[in-house]
Each structure stands twice: as C-alpha cells, then as structure tokens.
Design an enzyme around this catalytic site. Sequence first.
Site, PDB file in Angstrom:
ATOM      1  N   SER A  37       0.858  -1.169   0.000  1.00 41.71           N
ATOM      2  CA  SER A  37       0.000   0.000   0.000  1.00 41.71           C
ATOM      3  C   SER A  37       0.898   1.224   0.000  1.00 41.71           C
ATOM      4  O   SER A  37       2.093   1.133   0.301  1.00 41.71           O
ATOM      5  CB  SER A  37      -0.915   0.005   1.229  1.00 41.71           C
ATOM      6  OG  SER A  37      -1.620   1.226   1.331  1.00 41.71           O
ATOM      7  N   ARG A  38       0.335   2.375  -0.337  1.00 35.35           N
ATOM      8  CA  ARG A  38       1.132   3.604  -0.258  1.00 35.35           C
ATOM      9  C   ARG A  38       1.362   4.018   1.195  1.00 35.35           C
ATOM     10  O   ARG A  38       2.210   4.848   1.472  1.00 35.35           O
ATOM     11  CB  ARG A  38       0.419   4.722  -1.025  1.00 35.35           C
ATOM     12  CG  ARG A  38       0.604   4.601  -2.536  1.00 35.35           C
ATOM     13  CD  ARG A  38      -0.204   5.621  -3.270  1.00 35.35           C
ATOM     14  NE  ARG A  38       0.215   5.701  -4.677  1.00 35.35           N
ATOM     15  CZ  ARG A  38      -0.548   6.158  -5.648  1.00 35.35           C
ATOM     16  NH1 ARG A  38      -1.772   6.575  -5.377  1.00 35.35           N
ATOM     17  NH2 ARG A  38      -0.098   6.202  -6.881  1.00 35.35           N
ATOM     18  N   LYS A  98     -11.089  -4.269 -12.868  1.00 32.02           N
ATOM     19  CA  LYS A  98     -11.776  -3.516 -13.881  1.00 32.02           C
ATOM     20  C   LYS A  98     -12.422  -2.296 -13.228  1.00 32.02           C
ATOM     21  O   LYS A  98     -12.608  -2.292 -11.994  1.00 32.02           O
ATOM     22  CB  LYS A  98     -12.803  -4.384 -14.625  1.00 32.02           C
ATOM     23  CG  LYS A  98     -14.062  -4.730 -13.835  1.00 32.02           C
ATOM     24  CD  LYS A  98     -13.877  -5.749 -12.799  1.00 32.02           C
ATOM     25  CE  LYS A  98     -15.008  -5.784 -11.795  1.00 32.02           C
ATOM     26  NZ  LYS A  98     -14.565  -6.005 -10.454  1.00 32.02           N
ATOM     27  N   ARG A 168     -17.239   9.686  -7.111  1.00 34.69           N
ATOM     28  CA  ARG A 168     -17.532  10.989  -7.690  1.00 34.69           C
ATOM     29  C   ARG A 168     -16.273  11.834  -7.900  1.00 34.69           C
ATOM     30  O   ARG A 168     -16.362  13.011  -8.233  1.00 34.69           O
ATOM     31  CB  ARG A 168     -18.537  11.740  -6.814  1.00 34.69           C
ATOM     32  CG  ARG A 168     -19.926  11.140  -6.869  1.00 34.69           C
ATOM     33  CD  ARG A 168     -20.940  11.943  -6.086  1.00 34.69           C
ATOM     34  NE  ARG A 168     -21.033  13.327  -6.523  1.00 34.69           N
ATOM     35  CZ  ARG A 168     -21.933  14.189  -6.056  1.00 34.69           C
ATOM     36  NH1 ARG A 168     -22.806  13.795  -5.141  1.00 34.69           N
ATOM     37  NH2 ARG A 168     -21.956  15.441  -6.474  1.00 34.69           N
TER      38      ARG A 168
END
Length: 349
Positions: A37-38, A98, A168
């Site tokens: 992970s970052r 995906k 969003r």
Amino acid sequence: MTEQRVRWGILATGGIAAAFTADLVDLPDAEVVAVASRREESAKGFAERFGIPRAYGDWNSLARDEDVDVVYVATPHSAHRAAAGLCLEAGRNVLCEKAFTLNAREAEELVALARERGSFLMEAMWMYCNPLIRRLAGLVRDGAVGDVRSVHADFGLAGPFPPSHRLRDPLQGGGALLDLGVYPVSFAHLLLGEPTDVAARAVLSEEGVDLQTGALLSWDSGALASVHCSLVGGTATTASVTGSLGRIDIPYGFFHTDRFVLHRDGREPEEFTAGPEDGTRAGLKHEALEVMRALRAGETESPLVPLDGTLAVMRTLDAIRERVGVRYPGETDETGESDETGETELTPA
C-alpha cells in the site's frame, strides 16, 4: 510455472482487495506472500488480518519481490496503468481490476508491455469466469436462443454518494460507467463482440463524472444492446438476451449469478443453477483459479478473459464517455491536447 502453489502479491488494501484475498486464502494451491500500500500502516494492518508474511509501504518493493508469481492490482482504476505497468516492468504477472484502465490508450500500453515482456496479464472480469455465465455464453453460441436480437443489462446503486467519495472523484476515474457500467457493457461484448455503433446519454455531477448513463449499442447483424448504470438509484441489476428462438433471463446480481432461466418457443422454461462446487454468488475464486491454471500452463493470457476482448470493451467505454462528455484530468482529446488544469472538461450530453 510448474510449481503446485502460486504465490500472490496484493497491491492495495481496499474493500475489493480484502474480498479477493479472503477467497484466495481458502484455495489450497494459492499462497498470499506479500501486500503493498502507499501507507505502510495500511499494508501492515491488511497483512495481520490475512496472515500475510510481508507488508510493503510502497508499490515498487512488491513489484520487485522475486518470491511473488503474480500481483493482483486492486487500486482505483485511475492508478491501474501505473500500478500494473510497474509490476509488468519488474517481470511480475498481473491480474488487474476492472475497469482495466481509464481509457483504451492506457489499456493498449499495458497489453503491449505484457506482450513485449512475455508476462501474463488479465483483467479481473470475474463475471467471465463465473461457471453459470460461461454456460450461458455456451448456450448462446450453440444457438439455444437462435440469432441474438437484443441484450439488456443494468447495474445501479442507490447512493447517495458525497462529492468526496471515490465514485464521484474525477481524479480517481469516478462515475457510474467505469465502476458499474463496465459489467453491462462487458456482458453485451461477451455475447455479441464489439459494437459497430454507440449512442449514449448521461446525467453528470458537478464534478464532471457520470451519475447515470444509458447507452444503445448496435451491430451490423441488426442486434441491439441497451445498457444502463447509475449511482443515484438501486436498479434491478438483471440481464437478458433475446434471440429469434427464445430468451435467457438472469435475475438480480447478473454478473455473479447462481441461476438463470432459458425460455424457448414451444418448451417449458429450463432453470440452470450453480452446483456445490461453484461456490457462493459473491465468490471471486473463479478468476483466481483461471489465473493459476493459465500460469501453470505457461499461457500469457486467458482464453476466458482475452486481452483483445478487454481492449474492445475499453474502446466501447471510451465511445460512451465521448458521447456523454466525460473526460478525466490528464486525458488527451482528439487534437492531442491534454487537460492540464486538473479539471474534467464537460460537454452537455
């Protein structure tokens, strides 16, 4: 690869990574050996949860881990090109979530890189690996419903999702189409291939991502497909394919179904259901099994999820986005000019 056990690395630690890893650790011939992970604390927490021996606070360390046979990339799709590309450059095989990438150009770059390196690469379109979907596609190919005339599929969530949510966020490739619409579009591609024409409409958010999109795909054969996705309404999430001799209906959750019904003219409906060996509806194990089968066979891509098919789906998603006016930060337009402002350009749908 001839070893019995396949050693997996997990890149990212979100919900889909956890769901995939939970299924993976139950497979006797799979071993999860590393996660990245970052944020190191996120990787360590994920490793403790699933008993993974190595946790990295950067992607590069995982990509260069020689004990990893294949990396599962589960970042938001805006990072797929970078994450999968890093792993392929380092010689790792890759299963990438995906939507495969933000756009077809990025997908083409990954496919070209994998083919140049001779590495395995597959889109994690688990729907294509589902035993019932495979059986349905076989029935259609064998003419069970005659010539395909129409396909319908939808996937919508009720929300609401705040502007800060990844769905969003233009910087994360947000919107209904790439996150949810990829399933209806891929279902149509599975049965009919790449369409010859695309029409679409959408409702866009203030941030510039699609909240709701509907598309009509058409083929030279005369077949049509209507596909719909939404972040503002929980849809039936069903699918159907209608042909000259009958119809197949898939109930709620069509992309991970355990049941469908074949209706043929002049016959009683036939119900097809998953067997005990097929596992649960939500199981992601089938795509993992296909990856491991292909690696042991020395294949660089899966016949169930072929790379050319993934590229075709990405071209269709691009066409839909072009029709509705969604462009993500950093993407180039038709003139080759990039949106350097970091803001998504809007065109009225």
